[in-house]
Scaffold this motif. Structure first.
Motif, PDB file in Angstrom:
ATOM      1  N   UNK A   1       0.819  -1.151   0.190  1.00 12.97           N
ATOM      2  CA  UNK A   1       0.259  -0.095  -0.018  1.00 12.97           C
ATOM      3  C   UNK A   1       0.734   1.046  -0.031  1.00 12.97           C
ATOM      4  N   UNK A   2       1.958   1.282   0.498  1.00 11.80           N
ATOM      5  CA  UNK A   2       2.892   2.451   0.638  1.00 11.80           C
ATOM      6  C   UNK A   2       3.613   2.779  -0.829  1.00 11.80           C
ATOM      7  N   UNK A   3       3.838   1.727  -1.452  1.00  5.79           N
ATOM      8  CA  UNK A   3       4.420   1.971  -2.668  1.00  5.79           C
ATOM      9  C   UNK A   3       3.322   2.353  -3.620  1.00  5.79           C
ATOM     10  N   UNK A   4       2.219   1.667  -3.826  1.00  4.70           N
ATOM     11  CA  UNK A   4       1.146   1.992  -4.639  1.00  4.70           C
ATOM     12  C   UNK A   4       0.686   3.201  -4.057  1.00  4.70           C
ATOM     13  N   UNK A   5       0.523   3.357  -2.962  1.00  5.83           N
ATOM     14  CA  UNK A   5      -0.063   4.760  -2.468  1.00  5.83           C
ATOM     15  C   UNK A   5       0.590   6.008  -2.819  1.00  5.83           C
ATOM     16  N   UNK A   6       1.770   5.879  -2.558  1.00  2.00           N
ATOM     17  CA  UNK A   6       2.712   7.149  -3.078  1.00  2.00           C
ATOM     18  C   UNK A   6       2.691   7.281  -4.524  1.00  2.00           C
ATOM     19  N   UNK A   7       2.799   6.178  -5.408  1.00  2.00           N
ATOM     20  CA  UNK A   7       2.803   6.359  -6.834  1.00  2.00           C
ATOM     21  C   UNK A   7       1.256   6.891  -7.326  1.00  2.00           C
ATOM     22  N   UNK A   8       0.275   6.389  -6.809  1.00  4.44           N
ATOM     23  CA  UNK A   8      -0.926   6.801  -7.338  1.00  4.44           C
ATOM     24  C   UNK A   8      -1.234   8.087  -6.854  1.00  4.44           C
ATOM     25  N   UNK A   9      -0.771   8.569  -5.810  1.00  2.00           N
ATOM     26  CA  UNK A   9      -1.056   9.951  -5.170  1.00  2.00           C
ATOM     27  C   UNK A   9      -0.337  10.986  -6.233  1.00  2.00           C
ATOM     28  N   UNK A  10       1.225  10.483  -6.574  1.00  4.74           N
ATOM     29  CA  UNK A  10       1.752  11.224  -7.578  1.00  4.74           C
ATOM     30  C   UNK A  10       0.927  11.633  -8.824  1.00  4.74           C
ATOM     31  N   UNK A  11       0.574  10.405  -9.322  1.00  2.00           N
ATOM     32  CA  UNK A  11      -0.037  10.394 -10.639  1.00  2.00           C
ATOM     33  C   UNK A  11      -1.407  11.154 -10.562  1.00  2.00           C
ATOM     34  N   UNK A  12      -2.133  11.087  -9.488  1.00  2.87           N
ATOM     35  CA  UNK A  12      -3.371  11.769  -9.376  1.00  2.87           C
ATOM     36  C   UNK A  12      -3.162  13.169  -9.413  1.00  2.87           C
ATOM     37  N   UNK A  13      -2.471  13.543  -8.554  1.00  2.00           N
ATOM     38  CA  UNK A  13      -2.153  14.921  -8.170  1.00  2.00           C
ATOM     39  C   UNK A  13      -1.250  15.626  -9.432  1.00  2.00           C
ATOM     40  N   UNK A  14      -0.359  15.105  -9.882  1.00  2.00           N
ATOM     41  CA  UNK A  14       0.816  15.721 -10.793  1.00  2.00           C
ATOM     42  C   UNK A  14       0.407  15.545 -12.353  1.00  2.00           C
ATOM     43  N   UNK A  15      -0.277  14.524 -12.763  1.00  2.00           N
ATOM     44  CA  UNK A  15      -0.297  14.094 -14.058  1.00  2.00           C
ATOM     45  C   UNK A  15      -1.827  14.209 -14.385  1.00  2.00           C
ATOM     46  N   UNK A  16      -2.035  14.492 -15.883  1.00  2.00           N
ATOM     47  CA  UNK A  16      -3.386  14.478 -16.623  1.00  2.00           C
ATOM     48  C   UNK A  16      -3.617  13.382 -17.566  1.00  2.00           C
ATOM     49  N   UNK A  17      -4.425  12.663 -17.153  1.00  2.00           N
ATOM     50  CA  UNK A  17      -4.940  11.784 -17.899  1.00  2.00           C
ATOM     51  C   UNK A  17      -6.563  11.167 -17.810  1.00  2.00           C
ATOM     52  N   UNK A  18      -6.861  10.785 -19.017  1.00  5.32           N
ATOM     53  CA  UNK A  18      -8.349  10.741 -18.810  1.00  5.32           C
ATOM     54  C   UNK A  18      -8.793   9.751 -17.786  1.00  5.32           C
TER      55      UNK A  18
END
Lengths: 281, 299
Positions: free
Chosen positions: A82-99
Motif C-alpha cells: 500500500x505504501x508503494x502503490x499509495x505514493x505512486x498513485x497519489x503522484x499520478x493523481x495530483x501531478x499528471x493529466x490523463x483521462x
C-alpha cells in the motif's frame, strides 16, 4: 488565538455540556476499556489464573504465537504494497493529466467504505478455485489465493488501500510544483526530483499513512474471516483467534490477545499524535 | 484519524489550475507543466500508471465486478426474490433502522462533543481528544469484546446485551463515535469569532447565536460526518459478530446475513445483499464528494 470575550464566558450550559460529554465518553469508551484490562489480568472465576504471569503464559501458547506471527506477516506485506502503490498513485493523481483521473481519485477511496464482508466475498467470487472467475485459471498454473497467505494479504491490502493516499494527496496539492519544476529545469531527472524534492516534503504524510495502515492491517477481521480457513495453525490471524477462543469458552486467551491489540492501537494513536505535532512545528 | 476526510477545508491549490485546462490539450513538450501543475504523462509515469491500474483492477475492481456479476447471474427476478425474502428483508430493515437511529444520535452528540472539545477548557480535555479516536483504532472484533467485557455475560453491572437490538445499537454507537466529531471539530476551530461578536453585540442570545450563526456553517460538516457514520453502521460486521446473536428476524444484520449465505453456499444470495451494501458505499462517497466540492466552492 486569543480567547475572545464571548467565547470565554461560561454559564451553566457550559458545565452541563462538559459533564454530559465526559460521562458519555466514560461510559461508552473508557469504562469498557478498563474492564478489558480487568478481564485480562483478573479473570472472574472459571479457575483461570490472574496476573501478568498467566497473561504471558496464554500468549506463549503455540497457536497464539502462530496467530500473531501470521498477523505480523500479513500486515507487513500489505503495508509495503500500500505504501508503494499509495505514493505512486497519489503522484499520478495530483501531478499528471490523463483521462479518467477524477474517477480514479474517487474510486481509490471506495475500499474504505466497502463493508469488510463484501471485500471478502468479492475476493472469493473472483479468485476462489471452485467458484471464482479466475480461480480455475490461477489454479491451473499452481497459484491459489483464497485460503492462503496471499489471499489474506490481498484482503488486508484492499481494506487499508486508501489510507496512505488520503494522507499524501492533500500534502502534494499543498506544496505545488514550483520546486519540482525548478529542479527539473536545472536538469534533475524524474527520480532525482522525486527523491530530493518531493519525498522530503511528503515524508511525514507517508509515515502517518504507514502507521494508520499498519494499525488497520493488524486489526482487520471481516475480510480476513471470509478468505481464510480460520482454523488453528491454518490461517488463524490474531483477530480470528480472538473470535474463535471467545466462542469456544476460552475467554482468558481471547482477552489476552485482545489486550495486545488494544495496546498496539493505542500505541499507534500516540505515534500518530506525536507525528502530527512534529509535522506542524 | 479522519481529519483528512472530506469536510476539512480544502488545502490551498496552486494558482492557475482553474477553468481553461479541460479544453486545451497539452501542446508542450513532455514533462513540462501544462497549465500550472498538471504534467503530461511521460513514458515512465505512463508505465507507472499502467502498473497501478492493473494492481487496482486485480485487487479492487475485478473482485467487486465479480460480486455484481454473481448477483446478476440469476436475473432480476432472483435478485429481487432474495432481497424480499422475509428473513433477508427483516435483516435489511433492522440494519437500516439501527444505522439511522445511530446516525441521528451521532449528529447531536457528535456536535456537542466537538463543541466541548473545541470551546471548553478543562483538565483532561486532551485525554478525551485521544479517546475519540480509540473506536477507530481498535480492531472491530476487539471493539466487540471491549463492549462485552462491560455489558456481556460477565458484566460487573449485571447487564447483558448479547443477542439484543440494544446491543447492536450500542456497538454501532461505539464504532461510529469519531465520524461527526472529527468532521465538525476542524470547522469549529476555523470559525471566525467576529461574526459571533457581531451577533452578540446586536443583542442575540447565546442560543440564538449558535442557532443562526454557528450552526449553519457546521451543517455541511455534520452532514458529511453523518453520512460517513451511516455508511459505516450499515456495513458494520466485526464488532457485531460477538454481540448480535444472529437470531433471524430479531438481531440479524445485513453483513452477518452475507456470512450466513456464504456459509450455506448460497453465493448469489450473499452477492445480492453485498450489492446493496456496495450501493450504499458508492452513494456515500459520491455524496461526500459533492458536499466537499460545494463547501470548497463556497469557501
Amino acid at each position: 488565538m486569543a480567547e475572545t470575550s464571548i467565547r470565554s464566558r461560561k454559564g451553566p450550559v457550559t458545565y452541563l455540556l462538559r459533564i454530559f460529554v465526559i460521562t458519555y465518553l466514560a461510559v461508552l469508551v473508557i469504562w469498557p476499556l478498563w474492564e478489558v484490562g480487568q478481564q485480562t489480568f483478573f479473570p472472574p472465576d472459571r479457575g483461570a489464573g490472574g496476573g501478568f504471569g498467566a497473561f504471558v503464559e496464554r500468549l506463549s501458547d503455540p497457536s497464539v504465537s502462530y496467530a500473531f506471527n501470521l498477523t505480523a506477516t500479513v500486515a507487513f506485506w500489505s503495508v509495503v504494497i500500500n505504501t508503494v502503490f499509495g505514493v505512486g498513485i497519489s503522484l499520478l493523481i495530483v501531478r499528471y493529466r490523463f483521462p479518467g483521473r477524477r474517477i480514479l481519485s474517487v474510486l481509490v477511496d471506495l475500499p474504505m467504505s466497502v463493508s469488510p464482508v463484501v471485500v471478502g466475498l468479492a475476493l472469493v467470487l473472483a479468485y476462489s478455485t471452485g467458484q471464482g472467475w479466475f480461480g480455475s485459471a490461477l489454479a491451473s498454473v499452481g497459484f491459489y489465493i483464497i485460503g492462503t497467505t496471499p489471499g489474506l494479504i490481498m484482503a488486508t491490502a484492499f481494506v487499508s488501500l486508501p489510507l496512505v493516499i488520503r494522507e499524501v494527496v492533500p500534502v502534494l496539492e499543498e506544496i505545488g510544483t514550483d520546486a519540482e519544476l525548478a529542479a527539473s529545469s536545472l536538469g534533475a531527472t524524474g527520480w532525482q526530483t522525486f527523491r530530493r524534492i518531493t519525498l522530503p516534503s511528503i515524508k511525514w504524510a507517508v509515515v502517518y499513512g504507514v502507521v494508520l495502515s499498519m494499525a488497520r492491517s493488524l486489526g482487520e477481521f471481516g475480510a480476513v474471516k471470509i478468505v481464510s480457513p480460520g482454523a488453528e495453525f491454518r490461517g488463524e490471524t490474531a483477530t480470528l483467534l480472538i473470535q474463535n477462543r471467545y466462542t469456544n469458552y476460552q475467554e482468558p486467551t481471547a482477552y489476552a490477545a485482545a489486550f495486545v491489540l488494544v495496546l498496539a492501537s493505542v500505541l499507534a494513536l500516540v505515534v500518530v499524535s506525536l507525528i502530527r505535532k512534529e509535522d506542524h512545528v | 484519524m479522519t481529519q483528512t476526510l472530506v469536510a476539512s477545508p480544502p488545502p490551498a491549490r496552486p494558482a492557475g489550475r482553474g477553468p481553461g485546462r479541460a479544453g486545451r490539450p497539452g501542446r508542450r513538450g513532455r514533462g513540462s507543466a501544462a497549465n500550472g501543475g498538471l504534467f503530461r504523462l511521460t513514458p515512465t509515469s505512463g508505465l507507472g500508471l499502467g502498473v497501478a491500474l492493473v494492481w487496482f483492477s486485480v485487487l479492487v475492481m475485478l473482485p467487486l465486478a465479480a460480486v455484481i456479476g454473481a448477483a446478476a447471474e440469476g436475473g432480476w427476478a432472483s435478485f429481487w426474490g432474495t432481497l424480499t425474502d422475509a428473513q433477508t428483508f427483516a435483516a435489511l430493515r433492522l440494519t437500516v433502522v439501527e444505522a439511522f437511529l445511530v446516525t441521528v444520535v451521532n449528529a447531536f452528540v457528535g456536535t456537542v462533543v466537538a463543541w466541548v472539545l473545541v470551546r471548553d477548557h478543562f483538565w483532561g480535555k486532551r485525554v478525551l481528544d485521544v479517546v475519540i479516536d480509540i473506536p477507530f483504532a481498535l480492531p472491530t472484533i476487539v471493539a466487540g469484546l471491549v463492549l462485552l467485557s462491560l455489558w456481556g455475560p460477565d458484566s460487573p453491572v449485571g447487564v447483558n446485551i448479547v443477542n439484543t437490538r440494544e446491543g447492536i445499537f450500542l456497538a454501532l454507537l461505539f464504532v461510529t463515535l469519531p465520524f461527526v466529531v472529527r468532521t465538525v471539530q476542524p470547522v469549529l476551530i476555523e470559525l471566525d469569532a467576529d461574526v459571533e461578536e457581531a451577533a452578540a453585540s446586536l443583542g442575540a442570545s447565546r442560543f440564538t447565536t449558535f442557532r443562526r450563526v454557528i450552526l449553519p456553517s457546521l451543517v455541511p460538516a455534520i452532514a458529511a460526518g453523518s453520512s460517513l457514520g451511516f455508511a459505516r453502521a450499515i456495513s458494520e460486521f466485526g464488532s457485531l459478530v460477538l454481540i448480535s446473536g444472529n437470531t433471524p428476524y430479531q438481531t440479524e444484520v445485513a453483513s452477518l446475513k452475507i456470512l450466513k449465505f456464504l456459509e450455506g453456499d448460497n453465493q448469489a444470495g450473499a452477492a445480492a445483499v453485498a450489492v446493496l451494501l456496495l450501493l450504499v458505499a458508492v452513494v456515500t462517497i459520491v455524496a461526500l464528494d459533492l458536499i466537499s466540492r460545494r463547501v470548497a466552492r463556497r469557501g
